[in-house]
Motif scaffolding. Structure first.
Motif, PDB file in Angstrom:
ATOM      1  N   LEU A 105       7.605  10.745 -20.041  1.00  0.00           N
ATOM      2  CA  LEU A 105       6.130  11.290 -19.982  1.00  0.00           C
ATOM      3  C   LEU A 105       5.393  10.119 -19.002  1.00  0.00           C
ATOM      4  CD1 LEU A 105       3.415  12.442 -20.426  1.00  0.00           C
ATOM      5  CD2 LEU A 105       3.777  12.008 -22.938  1.00  0.00           C
ATOM      6  N   LEU A 106       4.921  10.586 -18.129  1.00  0.00           N
ATOM      7  CA  LEU A 106       4.002   9.487 -17.145  1.00  0.00           C
ATOM      8  C   LEU A 106       2.575   9.438 -17.438  1.00  0.00           C
ATOM      9  CD1 LEU A 106       5.214   7.629 -15.004  1.00  0.00           C
ATOM     10  CD2 LEU A 106       4.724   9.630 -13.208  1.00  0.00           C
ATOM     11  N   LEU A 107       2.065   8.308 -17.930  1.00  0.00           N
ATOM     12  CA  LEU A 107       0.801   8.439 -18.095  1.00  0.00           C
ATOM     13  C   LEU A 107       0.072   7.334 -17.370  1.00  0.00           C
ATOM     14  CD1 LEU A 107       1.257   7.475 -22.157  1.00  0.00           C
ATOM     15  CD2 LEU A 107       0.721   9.767 -20.926  1.00  0.00           C
ATOM     16  N   LEU A 108      -0.889   7.616 -16.264  1.00  0.00           N
ATOM     17  CA  LEU A 108      -1.574   6.885 -15.389  1.00  0.00           C
ATOM     18  C   LEU A 108      -2.887   7.113 -15.643  1.00  0.00           C
ATOM     19  CD1 LEU A 108       0.111   8.905 -12.118  1.00  0.00           C
ATOM     20  CD2 LEU A 108       0.951   6.851 -13.226  1.00  0.00           C
ATOM     21  N   ASP A 109      -3.169   5.874 -15.981  1.00  0.00           N
ATOM     22  CA  ASP A 109      -4.641   5.354 -16.282  1.00  0.00           C
ATOM     23  C   ASP A 109      -5.634   4.989 -15.055  1.00  0.00           C
ATOM     24  OD1 ASP A 109      -6.891   5.446 -17.705  1.00  0.00           O
ATOM     25  OD2 ASP A 109      -6.398   3.019 -18.586  1.00  0.00           O
ATOM     26  N   ASP A 110      -6.281   6.145 -14.569  1.00  0.00           N
ATOM     27  CA  ASP A 110      -7.116   5.762 -13.245  1.00  0.00           C
ATOM     28  C   ASP A 110      -6.654   4.809 -12.384  1.00  0.00           C
ATOM     29  OD1 ASP A 110      -9.780   5.862 -12.220  1.00  0.00           O
ATOM     30  OD2 ASP A 110     -10.803   4.431 -13.568  1.00  0.00           O
ATOM     31  N   VAL A 111      -5.560   4.943 -12.011  1.00  0.00           N
ATOM     32  CA  VAL A 111      -4.901   4.125 -11.103  1.00  0.00           C
ATOM     33  C   VAL A 111      -5.085   4.522  -9.578  1.00  0.00           C
ATOM     34  CG1 VAL A 111      -3.133   2.786 -12.497  1.00  0.00           C
ATOM     35  CG2 VAL A 111      -2.537   5.191 -11.597  1.00  0.00           C
ATOM     36  N   ALA A 115       3.037  14.900 -16.738  1.00  0.00           N
ATOM     37  CA  ALA A 115       2.375  13.545 -16.696  1.00  0.00           C
ATOM     38  C   ALA A 115       0.887  14.012 -16.976  1.00  0.00           C
ATOM     39  CB  ALA A 115       2.148  13.392 -15.181  1.00  0.00           C
ATOM     40  N   VAL A 116       0.284  12.651 -17.532  1.00  0.00           N
ATOM     41  CA  VAL A 116      -1.232  12.832 -17.873  1.00  0.00           C
ATOM     42  C   VAL A 116      -1.959  11.790 -16.929  1.00  0.00           C
ATOM     43  CG1 VAL A 116      -3.019  12.757 -19.715  1.00  0.00           C
ATOM     44  CG2 VAL A 116      -0.587  13.614 -20.276  1.00  0.00           C
ATOM     45  N   ILE A 117      -2.809  12.246 -16.483  1.00  0.00           N
ATOM     46  CA  ILE A 117      -3.422  11.315 -15.364  1.00  0.00           C
ATOM     47  C   ILE A 117      -4.910  11.267 -15.535  1.00  0.00           C
ATOM     48  CG2 ILE A 117      -3.856  10.868 -12.896  1.00  0.00           C
ATOM     49  CD1 ILE A 117      -1.683  12.775 -12.257  1.00  0.00           C
ATOM     50  N   THR A 118      -5.534  10.139 -15.715  1.00  0.00           N
ATOM     51  CA  THR A 118      -7.003  10.101 -16.080  1.00  0.00           C
ATOM     52  C   THR A 118      -7.757   9.527 -14.512  1.00  0.00           C
ATOM     53  OG1 THR A 118      -7.209   7.640 -16.605  1.00  0.00           O
ATOM     54  CG2 THR A 118      -6.685   9.112 -18.484  1.00  0.00           C
ATOM     55  N   THR A 119      -8.883  10.164 -14.444  1.00  0.00           N
ATOM     56  CA  THR A 119      -9.667   9.507 -13.383  1.00  0.00           C
ATOM     57  C   THR A 119     -11.116   9.768 -13.633  1.00  0.00           C
ATOM     58  OG1 THR A 119     -10.291  10.373 -10.907  1.00  0.00           O
ATOM     59  CG2 THR A 119      -9.726  12.219 -12.409  1.00  0.00           C
ATOM     60  N   THR A 120     -11.884   8.932 -12.990  1.00  0.00           N
ATOM     61  CA  THR A 120     -13.475   9.186 -13.157  1.00  0.00           C
ATOM     62  C   THR A 120     -14.021  10.280 -12.109  1.00  0.00           C
ATOM     63  OG1 THR A 120     -13.860   7.067 -11.659  1.00  0.00           O
ATOM     64  CG2 THR A 120     -13.968   7.026 -13.971  1.00  0.00           C
ATOM     65  N   ASP A 121     -13.064  10.391 -11.102  1.00  0.00           N
ATOM     66  CA  ASP A 121     -13.630  11.020  -9.878  1.00  0.00           C
ATOM     67  C   ASP A 121     -12.646  12.414  -9.618  1.00  0.00           C
ATOM     68  OD1 ASP A 121     -14.697  12.300  -7.561  1.00  0.00           O
ATOM     69  OD2 ASP A 121     -14.337  10.294  -6.382  1.00  0.00           O
ATOM     70  N   TRP A 122     -12.968  13.269  -9.765  1.00  0.00           N
ATOM     71  CA  TRP A 122     -12.078  14.543  -9.288  1.00  0.00           C
ATOM     72  C   TRP A 122     -11.719  14.454  -7.913  1.00  0.00           C
ATOM     73  CZ3 TRP A 122      -9.738  17.089 -13.114  1.00  0.00           C
ATOM     74  CH2 TRP A 122     -10.308  17.286 -14.167  1.00  0.00           C
ATOM     75  N   ASN A 123     -12.511  13.964  -6.913  1.00  0.00           N
ATOM     76  CA  ASN A 123     -12.295  14.057  -5.616  1.00  0.00           C
ATOM     77  C   ASN A 123     -11.347  13.177  -4.846  1.00  0.00           C
ATOM     78  OD1 ASN A 123     -14.735  15.939  -5.207  1.00  0.00           O
ATOM     79  ND2 ASN A 123     -15.983  14.183  -5.311  1.00  0.00           N
ATOM     80  N   ILE A 124     -10.748  12.465  -5.898  1.00  0.00           N
ATOM     81  CA  ILE A 124      -9.531  11.491  -5.419  1.00  0.00           C
ATOM     82  C   ILE A 124      -8.153  12.483  -5.324  1.00  0.00           C
ATOM     83  CG2 ILE A 124      -8.459  10.825  -7.633  1.00  0.00           C
ATOM     84  CD1 ILE A 124      -9.962   8.266  -5.710  1.00  0.00           C
ATOM     85  N   PHE A 125      -8.525  13.639  -5.859  1.00  0.00           N
ATOM     86  CA  PHE A 125      -7.154  14.530  -5.978  1.00  0.00           C
ATOM     87  C   PHE A 125      -7.495  15.675  -4.778  1.00  0.00           C
ATOM     88  CE2 PHE A 125      -7.122  12.850 -10.063  1.00  0.00           C
ATOM     89  CZ  PHE A 125      -6.036  12.117 -10.069  1.00  0.00           C
ATOM     90  N   ASP A 126      -6.571  16.153  -4.095  1.00  0.00           N
ATOM     91  CA  ASP A 126      -6.653  17.531  -3.142  1.00  0.00           C
ATOM     92  C   ASP A 126      -6.713  18.845  -3.920  1.00  0.00           C
ATOM     93  OD1 ASP A 126      -3.583  16.776  -1.996  1.00  0.00           O
ATOM     94  OD2 ASP A 126      -4.236  18.954  -2.997  1.00  0.00           O
ATOM     95  N   PRO A 127      -7.625  19.708  -3.652  1.00  0.00           N
ATOM     96  CA  PRO A 127      -7.686  20.829  -4.569  1.00  0.00           C
ATOM     97  C   PRO A 127      -6.448  21.468  -4.737  1.00  0.00           C
ATOM     98  CG  PRO A 127      -9.274  20.759  -2.543  1.00  0.00           C
ATOM     99  CD  PRO A 127      -8.371  19.744  -2.595  1.00  0.00           C
ATOM    100  N   ALA A 128      -5.632  21.445  -3.809  1.00  0.00           N
ATOM    101  CA  ALA A 128      -4.170  22.084  -4.150  1.00  0.00           C
ATOM    102  C   ALA A 128      -3.578  21.607  -5.244  1.00  0.00           C
ATOM    103  CB  ALA A 128      -3.304  21.994  -2.795  1.00  0.00           C
ATOM    104  N   PHE A 129      -3.543  20.317  -5.415  1.00  0.00           N
ATOM    105  CA  PHE A 129      -2.973  19.383  -6.270  1.00  0.00           C
ATOM    106  C   PHE A 129      -3.697  19.820  -7.650  1.00  0.00           C
ATOM    107  CE2 PHE A 129      -2.925  15.729  -9.287  1.00  0.00           C
ATOM    108  CZ  PHE A 129      -1.460  15.550  -9.418  1.00  0.00           C
ATOM    109  N   LEU A 130      -4.973  19.692  -7.793  1.00  0.00           N
ATOM    110  CA  LEU A 130      -5.652  20.164  -9.005  1.00  0.00           C
ATOM    111  C   LEU A 130      -5.670  21.728  -9.540  1.00  0.00           C
ATOM    112  CD1 LEU A 130      -9.120  18.450  -8.462  1.00  0.00           C
ATOM    113  CD2 LEU A 130      -7.347  17.695  -9.949  1.00  0.00           C
ATOM    114  N   SER A 131      -5.374  22.266  -8.290  1.00  0.00           N
ATOM    115  CA  SER A 131      -5.019  23.933  -8.743  1.00  0.00           C
ATOM    116  C   SER A 131      -3.830  23.941  -9.632  1.00  0.00           C
ATOM    117  CB  SER A 131      -5.171  25.055  -7.828  1.00  0.00           C
ATOM    118  OG  SER A 131      -3.906  24.390  -7.057  1.00  0.00           O
ATOM    119  N   ARG A 132      -2.928  23.018  -9.503  1.00  0.00           N
ATOM    120  CA  ARG A 132      -1.584  23.157 -10.269  1.00  0.00           C
ATOM    121  C   ARG A 132      -1.800  22.606 -11.574  1.00  0.00           C
ATOM    122  NH1 ARG A 132       1.978  20.830  -6.878  1.00  0.00           N
ATOM    123  NH2 ARG A 132       0.406  20.534  -5.223  1.00  0.00           N
TER     124      ARG A 132
END
Ligand code: ATP
Ligand code: MG
Length: 409
Positions: A350-356, A378-395
């Motif tokens: 299980l991959l845990l990525l903290d705001d990296v 995988a569980v990924i944290t972020t302060t900002d949604w915009n760091i990810f592209d919408p296609a990635f977020l939709s999944r």
């Protein structure tokens, strides 16, 4: 394998949390100080019964619980989905003697309702945790590199963890004994006994470290090439505290074959020492340095003083590397850790990525996302949604955290 559900009681800033996690990707967004790192810490705690940042278990217990509960406690529990079974893990911390007693916390680990040792958790939910401060793996003190090795090896080899635990206990008792010999005559028989115990466990630790570093050397180089093609050739070397220079050790054949064709300059893989050889050397060192050790009140040779070096085109990245180069090497080490677990356990962690993500450039982010998409969870944290592209977020499952409360977005 993936984590189906996690529930927290009084853990850090989570008074109560019930959270179901799907396989695949979960992105948790939140402003600073809302509970992003705490959530990943809780998952890692469930997997290993250890916190990677707390100095003591007390820090993990919600402040309000410390003030209000008659018997302050914290609980982390979770269900892990395996092929056919769903182990339920529960870790309970309770203050001995109740509130205000000033006593420490007692930890109880249970698997499917049966009391177990922390060691028994290892292998049920293998994890790789990547924190922003992990750049210190390259730039920081040796103890961080030993921690990296220990966490990785413990997750893939229960015997290693057992030996490590026994070694650390023996080490602190041997050190106490050394200090005692400052004021009374040395008892050679007693010393011999401590040396035996230390050597017995230390040899296993050293041997496994040599093996894993020799594998990592290859995997990290590969990851580094993907992340930073043309920016130098990376090597990882074991720097044991024990002097292991000798011509008698064997060079791992597989490694030679892999390393040579692409190597512009002569490349000599580090030799792997057989256990009996390590044992002899370790024993000699302990005997030879006894007087120095009594003076220092500490054991001066052994795996507790090991280190690892990262060399980019032969130069130490810790000393000469730019910040960006150090970060890339740390990232390559984390991705290699995923590979190491897959190779040893036949299952992805299980991959845990903290705001990296925010710290990585486009190319490196792309490579991390590739890995994220091939692991089962995988569980990924972020302060900002915009760091990810919408296609990635939709999944991905999208969650928001605010003051220790998690909502679906
Ligand atoms: P950042 O983006 O700054 O990294 P974060 O969302 O990762 O923030 P966390 O490290 O998870 O933040 O911490 C969230 C909050 O939890 C902090 O305000 C911290 O002070 C608080 N906290 C830490 N330990 C405890 C505890 N034992 N009891 C209650 N709150 C705690
Ligand atoms: Mg954080």
């Amino acid at each position: 394998m993936y984590l189906e559900h996690i529930s927290l009681k009084n853990f850090r800033n989570y008074l109560r949390l019930e959270l179901s996690l799907p396989p695949g990707i979960t992105v948790v967004q939140g402003a600073n100080a809302q509970g992003k790192t705490n959530l990943l810490e809780a998952i890692a705690y469930l997997a290993t019964s250890k916190s990677l940042r707390a100095q003591s278990d007390r820090e993990l217990v919600h402040w309000l619980a410390l003030e209000r509960e008659p018997i302050p406690y914290a609980e982390v529990a979770g269900d892990v989905a395996h092929n056919s079974t769903t182990p339920h893990i529960r870790i309970l911390l309770t203050q001995q003697g109740g509130r205000g007693s000033g006593s420490g916390f007692r930890k109880v680990v249970m698997i499917n309702g049966i009391r177990k040792r922390g060691l028994d958790l290892l292998g049920i939910l293998p994890i790789v945790l990547f924190l922003p401060e992990d750049i210190r793996l390259v730039s920081g003190a040796p103890t961080l590199r030993r921690k990296y090795l220990n966490l990785l090896l413990c997750q893939i080899d229960r015997d290693y963890c057992h030996h490590l635990d026994a070694y650390n206990k023996a080490l602190s008792r041997r050190n106490a004994q050394l200090r005692a010999f400052r004021t009374k005559p040395v008892d050679p028989v007693l010393m011999e006994l401590w040396n035996d115990t230390l050597v017995q466990h230390g040899v296993y630790i050293i041997h496994r470290r040599q093996e894993i570093i020799s594998q990592l050397d290859e995997w990290v180089r590969e990851q580094h090439r993907l992340l930073a093609a043309g920016q130098g050739r990376l090597r990882v070397e074991y720097r044991p505290s024990l002097d292991m220079n000798d011509s008698q050790a064997q060079v791992p054949k597989a490694q030679m074959a892999l390393a040579l064709p692409e190597e512009p300059v002569a490349y000599t893989p580090q030799p792997i020492w057989p256990m009996n050889k390590i044992e002899k050397r370790f024993r000699e060192a302990l005997t030879r340095r006894l007087q120095d050790e009594i003076d220092a009140g500490a054991t001066l040779t052994g795996p507790h003083r090991d280190d690892m070096a990262f060399l980019l085109d032969g130069r130490d990245v810790r000393t000469y590397g730019s910040r960006g180069q150090q970060r890339t090497v740390a990232l390559a080490m984390k991705l290699a850790e995923v590979r190491a677990i897959e190779s040893a356990l036949g299952t992805s962690p299980l991959l845990l990525l903290d705001d990296v993500m925010s710290e990585l450039d486009e190319k490196r982010r792309g490579r991390v996302l590739e890995v994220v998409q091939h692991v089962p969870q995988a569980v990924i944290t972020t302060t900002d949604w915009n760091i990810f592209d919408p296609a990635f977020l939709s999944r991905a499952q999208r969650l928001e955290v605010e003051e220790g409360v998690i909502r679906t977005k």
